[in-house]
Scaffold this motif. Structure first.
Motif, PDB file in Angstrom:
ATOM      1  N   ALA A 106       0.936  -1.241  -0.088  1.00 23.76           N
ATOM      2  CA  ALA A 106       0.006   0.129  -0.040  1.00 23.76           C
ATOM      3  C   ALA A 106       0.941   1.226  -0.072  1.00 23.76           C
ATOM      4  N   PRO A 107       0.332   2.489  -0.248  1.00 24.64           N
ATOM      5  CA  PRO A 107       1.008   3.707  -0.483  1.00 24.64           C
ATOM      6  C   PRO A 107       1.569   3.726   1.187  1.00 24.64           C
ATOM      7  N   TYR A 108       2.632   4.426   1.422  1.00 26.06           N
ATOM      8  CA  TYR A 108       3.065   4.602   2.740  1.00 26.06           C
ATOM      9  C   TYR A 108       2.015   5.463   3.367  1.00 26.06           C
ATOM     10  N   TRP A 118      -4.999  -1.458  -0.442  1.00 22.95           N
ATOM     11  CA  TRP A 118      -3.957  -2.685  -0.211  1.00 22.95           C
ATOM     12  C   TRP A 118      -4.441  -3.299  -1.815  1.00 22.95           C
ATOM     13  N   THR A 119      -2.998  -3.569  -2.076  1.00 25.57           N
ATOM     14  CA  THR A 119      -2.994  -4.433  -3.244  1.00 25.57           C
ATOM     15  C   THR A 119      -2.299  -5.886  -2.975  1.00 25.57           C
ATOM     16  N   LYS A 120      -2.602  -7.029  -3.387  1.00 20.09           N
ATOM     17  CA  LYS A 120      -1.827  -8.220  -3.364  1.00 20.09           C
ATOM     18  C   LYS A 120      -0.808  -8.426  -4.185  1.00 20.09           C
ATOM     19  N   GLY A 154       8.970   4.924  -4.633  1.00 14.88           N
ATOM     20  CA  GLY A 154       8.341   5.818  -3.503  1.00 14.88           C
ATOM     21  C   GLY A 154       8.131   4.796  -2.304  1.00 14.88           C
ATOM     22  N   LYS A 155       7.558   5.539  -1.299  1.00  8.58           N
ATOM     23  CA  LYS A 155       7.402   4.925   0.110  1.00  8.58           C
ATOM     24  C   LYS A 155       6.163   3.834   0.074  1.00  8.58           C
ATOM     25  N   TYR A 156       6.387   2.954   0.534  1.00  9.95           N
ATOM     26  CA  TYR A 156       5.112   1.880   0.828  1.00  9.95           C
ATOM     27  C   TYR A 156       5.055   1.354   1.980  1.00  9.95           C
ATOM     28  N   LEU A 157       3.933   0.795   2.547  1.00  5.03           N
ATOM     29  CA  LEU A 157       3.825  -0.103   3.717  1.00  5.03           C
ATOM     30  C   LEU A 157       3.823  -1.574   2.767  1.00  5.03           C
ATOM     31  N   THR A 198       1.236   2.080 -10.328  1.00  2.00           N
ATOM     32  CA  THR A 198       0.820   2.300  -9.206  1.00  2.00           C
ATOM     33  C   THR A 198      -0.284   1.235  -8.664  1.00  2.00           C
ATOM     34  N   PRO A 199      -0.236   0.415  -7.641  1.00  2.00           N
ATOM     35  CA  PRO A 199      -1.118  -0.943  -7.370  1.00  2.00           C
ATOM     36  C   PRO A 199      -2.308   0.008  -6.941  1.00  2.00           C
ATOM     37  N   ASP A 200      -3.381  -0.748  -7.425  1.00  2.00           N
ATOM     38  CA  ASP A 200      -4.690  -0.208  -7.621  1.00  2.00           C
ATOM     39  C   ASP A 200      -5.826  -1.115  -7.230  1.00  2.00           C
ATOM     40  N   GLU A 201      -5.692  -2.122  -6.106  1.00  2.21           N
ATOM     41  CA  GLU A 201      -6.765  -2.950  -6.226  1.00  2.21           C
ATOM     42  C   GLU A 201      -7.630  -2.365  -5.108  1.00  2.21           C
ATOM     43  N   ASN A 202      -7.064  -1.529  -4.080  1.00  2.03           N
ATOM     44  CA  ASN A 202      -8.079  -0.787  -3.215  1.00  2.03           C
ATOM     45  C   ASN A 202      -8.663  -1.752  -2.553  1.00  2.03           C
TER      46      ASN A 202
END
Ligand SMILES: [Cu+2]
Length: 358
Positions: A106-108, A118-120, A154-157, A198-202
């Motif tokens: 996920a984006p930080y 979140w995106t798997k 970029g920064k992520y969790l 950019t992960p986009d599963e939300n």
């Protein structure tokens, strides 16, 4: 009073006995050092989370407390999460705690992550008779996850989890003494490289994981050779960040599809209000069938079987004086019945005995 104190102490020992946490992350085979409470948002104990409505399901207890550091890695690198039980390099997790290992990104955020972000990116479930946890134990607690090579810098969790299924034949909301055990761990990751995706599963764990999910309420002892991993499909790595297309690329069985679609819709209309998401989820339960392009077979038969087994067990417990099939029948600090109405009492470890089929 003295007696009660001893009983509580014994219960705590039982609770802590067989669990697990993440110690460190390796990048392309290089240990980044003890990450606990630095780049890992470490929980205070190795106990599981079982309540799907709890914010702790996302990044565990203390998941909203930012760490002091980040792991830095490039898109395409291999991260290795190293788990431990009580001490680094020990037995990692009890052998009874079989189940999948799943990783999301996920984006930080400095929040606890409990929202539709979140995106798997990786999943491992059951292969033949071997679970992800079996492989984790035989690999000394290490699990590899590849950072998608297209991922934008970029920064992520990054959140990895074990789901232990040894008591998952009952749903936690039906019997709070049982239920699937989630061991989520969130780490702070800074990704470098020239990726643009950019992960986009939300995905939102508190609405996306449900007690009707066949991967959450599952009978580990029924001899099944299939297991449906909960959550959306693994991200293809082609997300633009607009959210468009995610509903089809992440389509999976039943509730995960509805939740993903509803969450995307809610997000694109307005900033995420929890009530909006949950009401949208209910509306979308009658999801458009065009969204269901699942590549994984759901197993409604086994789900129905395990649910009714759990119900039968719940209603029969406590009155017969003997433990029902798959219930606890012994272990240090355990005060319930030690004989089995069905099956035999198997000792998994010092703290946990369970009635299993003979
Ligand atoms: Cu445990």
């Amino acid at each position: 009073m003295h007696f009660n104190t001893l009983a509580v102490a014994a219960t705590l020992a039982a609770t802590v006995s067989a669990h697990t946490r993440v110690y460190s992350i390796w990048v392309n085979g290089v240990d980044q050092g003890d990450g606990r409470s630095t780049y890992i948002r470490s929980p205070p104990s190795n106990s599981p989370v079982k309540d799907l409505s709890s914010a702790d399901l996302v990044c565990n207890v203390n998941g909203g407390t930012p760490g002091s550091a980040f792991v830095t890695a490039a898109a395409g690198d291999t991260l290795t999460f190293e788990w431990y039980h009580d001490n680094r390099g020990d037995d990692i997790i009890d052998g009874s705690h079989k189940g999948p290992i799943i990783t999301y990104i996920a984006p930080y955020t400095e929040t606890n992550g409990a929202s539709a972000i979140w995106t798997k990116i990786d999943e491992e479930g059951l292969s033949g008779s071997t679970w992800a946890v079996d492989n984790l134990k035989s690999n000394n607690g290490k699990k590899d996850v590849k950072i998608p090579s297209t991922l934008a810098a970029g920064k992520y969790l990054i959140r990895t989890e074990i789901i232990a299924l040894h008591e998952a034949d009952a749903a936690f909301n039906v019997n709070s003494a049982r239920g699937a055990q989630f061991y989520p761990s969130c780490a702070q990751l800074e990704v470098t490289g020239s990726g643009t995706a950019t992960p986009d599963e939300n995905f939102d764990f508190n609405t996306g994981y449900t007690y009707s999910d066949p991967g959450v309420v599952y009978n580990l002892y029924a001899g099944s050779t299939t297991y449906t991993i909960p959550g959306p499909e693994v991200w293809t790595g082609s997300g633009s960040g607009s959210g468009s297309g995610s509903a089809t690329t992440t389509a999976k069985a039943s509730s995960a599809v509805a939740t993903s679609a509803a969450t995307s819709a809610a997000t694109s209309v307005a900033s995420v209000a929890t009530s909006a998401v949950s009401s949208a989820t209910q509306v979308a339960t009658s999801a458009p069938t065009t969204l269901v392009t699942s590549t994984k077979a759901a197993s409604p038969t086994s789900a129905a079987t395990s649910t009714s087994a759990a119900a039968a067990q719940t209603s029969s417990s406590g009155s017969t004086g003997a433990a029902a099939l798959y219930q606890q029948c012994g272990g240090r600090g355990f005060t319930g019945p030690t004989t089995c109405a069905t099956g035999t009492c198997k000792q998994w470890n010092e703290w946990y005995f369970q009635c299993v089929s003979a």
